[in-house]
Design a protein around this motif. Structure first.
Motif, PDB file in Angstrom:
ATOM      1  N   ASP A 145       8.673  71.329 -38.927  1.00 53.12           N
ATOM      2  CA  ASP A 145       9.474  72.189 -38.058  1.00 53.12           C
ATOM      3  C   ASP A 145       9.176  71.893 -36.588  1.00 53.12           C
ATOM      4  O   ASP A 145      10.080  71.842 -35.756  1.00 53.12           O
ATOM      5  N   LYS A 150      23.228  69.615 -39.107  1.00 49.38           N
ATOM      6  CA  LYS A 150      23.234  68.719 -40.276  1.00 49.38           C
ATOM      7  C   LYS A 150      22.075  67.736 -40.187  1.00 49.38           C
ATOM      8  O   LYS A 150      21.380  67.480 -41.180  1.00 49.38           O
ATOM      9  N   THR A 193      26.255  72.576 -44.656  1.00 52.37           N
ATOM     10  CA  THR A 193      25.589  71.911 -45.774  1.00 52.37           C
ATOM     11  C   THR A 193      25.522  70.414 -45.506  1.00 52.37           C
ATOM     12  O   THR A 193      26.283  69.870 -44.722  1.00 52.37           O
ATOM     13  N   ILE A 194      24.577  69.775 -46.171  1.00 54.34           N
ATOM     14  CA  ILE A 194      24.434  68.321 -46.035  1.00 54.34           C
ATOM     15  C   ILE A 194      24.742  67.643 -47.354  1.00 54.34           C
ATOM     16  O   ILE A 194      24.760  68.239 -48.384  1.00 54.34           O
ATOM     17  N   ARG A 248      15.963  76.304 -41.933  1.00 55.39           N
ATOM     18  CA  ARG A 248      15.398  75.903 -43.231  1.00 55.39           C
ATOM     19  C   ARG A 248      15.529  77.014 -44.262  1.00 55.39           C
ATOM     20  O   ARG A 248      15.852  76.774 -45.424  1.00 55.39           O
ATOM     21  N   LYS A 287      18.850  69.621 -40.952  1.00 50.68           N
ATOM     22  CA  LYS A 287      18.705  69.879 -42.387  1.00 50.68           C
ATOM     23  C   LYS A 287      18.310  68.614 -43.147  1.00 50.68           C
ATOM     24  O   LYS A 287      17.499  68.660 -44.071  1.00 50.68           O
ATOM     25  N   LEU A 288      18.846  67.493 -42.731  1.00 46.48           N
ATOM     26  CA  LEU A 288      18.478  66.227 -43.360  1.00 46.48           C
ATOM     27  C   LEU A 288      17.015  65.883 -43.059  1.00 46.48           C
ATOM     28  O   LEU A 288      16.275  65.446 -43.947  1.00 46.48           O
ATOM     29  N   LEU A 334      14.630  68.001 -42.407  1.00 42.94           N
ATOM     30  CA  LEU A 334      13.812  68.912 -43.210  1.00 42.94           C
ATOM     31  C   LEU A 334      13.729  68.425 -44.654  1.00 42.94           C
ATOM     32  O   LEU A 334      12.656  68.441 -45.266  1.00 42.94           O
ATOM     33  N   LYS A 335      14.860  67.988 -45.178  1.00 44.24           N
ATOM     34  CA  LYS A 335      14.899  67.481 -46.552  1.00 44.24           C
ATOM     35  C   LYS A 335      14.001  66.257 -46.708  1.00 44.24           C
ATOM     36  O   LYS A 335      13.389  66.048 -47.752  1.00 44.24           O
ATOM     37  N   ASN A 336      13.898  65.468 -45.629  1.00 44.90           N
ATOM     38  CA  ASN A 336      13.071  64.261 -45.654  1.00 44.90           C
ATOM     39  C   ASN A 336      11.606  64.531 -45.321  1.00 44.90           C
ATOM     40  O   ASN A 336      10.821  63.600 -45.191  1.00 44.90           O
ATOM     41  N   GLY A 337      11.252  65.811 -45.161  1.00 50.13           N
ATOM     42  CA  GLY A 337       9.849  66.171 -44.996  1.00 50.13           C
ATOM     43  C   GLY A 337       9.333  66.269 -43.576  1.00 50.13           C
ATOM     44  O   GLY A 337       8.123  66.443 -43.386  1.00 50.13           O
TER      45      GLY A 337
END
Length: 75
Positions: A47, A35, A74-75, A65, A38-39, A41-44
């Motif tokens: 990797d 989690k 899921t987040i 990703r 994923k957060l 990754l969502k924040n940019g």
């Protein structure tokens, strides 16, 4: 009443499901860490940066990703 084939198919699915995520003895990550990944990754975050933080290969992060790994989280 289930046929022998249906019972075998259900049994195989349960075995496969039983080794998913944290239940897999080879897993290096826990659900909570995924989690967080994923957060990030969502924040940019990249990797490579995330992989270094969690001591995994960057391809592991790519798989998360792209949904090939840990898709149920899921987040």
């Amino acid at each position: 009443k289930h046929t022998k084939e249906a019972i075998a198919k259900m049994s195989k699915a349960k075995r496969r499901e039983g080794n998913r995520g944290e239940n897999n003895p080879h897993s290096k990550l826990k659900a909570e860490q995924v989690k967080e990944i994923k957060l990030a990754l969502k924040n940019g975050e990249t990797d490579y940066k995330i992989a270094k933080r969690y001591k995994v290969d960057h391809k592991t992060i790519q798989s998360i990703r792209n949904g090939r790994s840990w898709g149920s989280i899921t987040i």
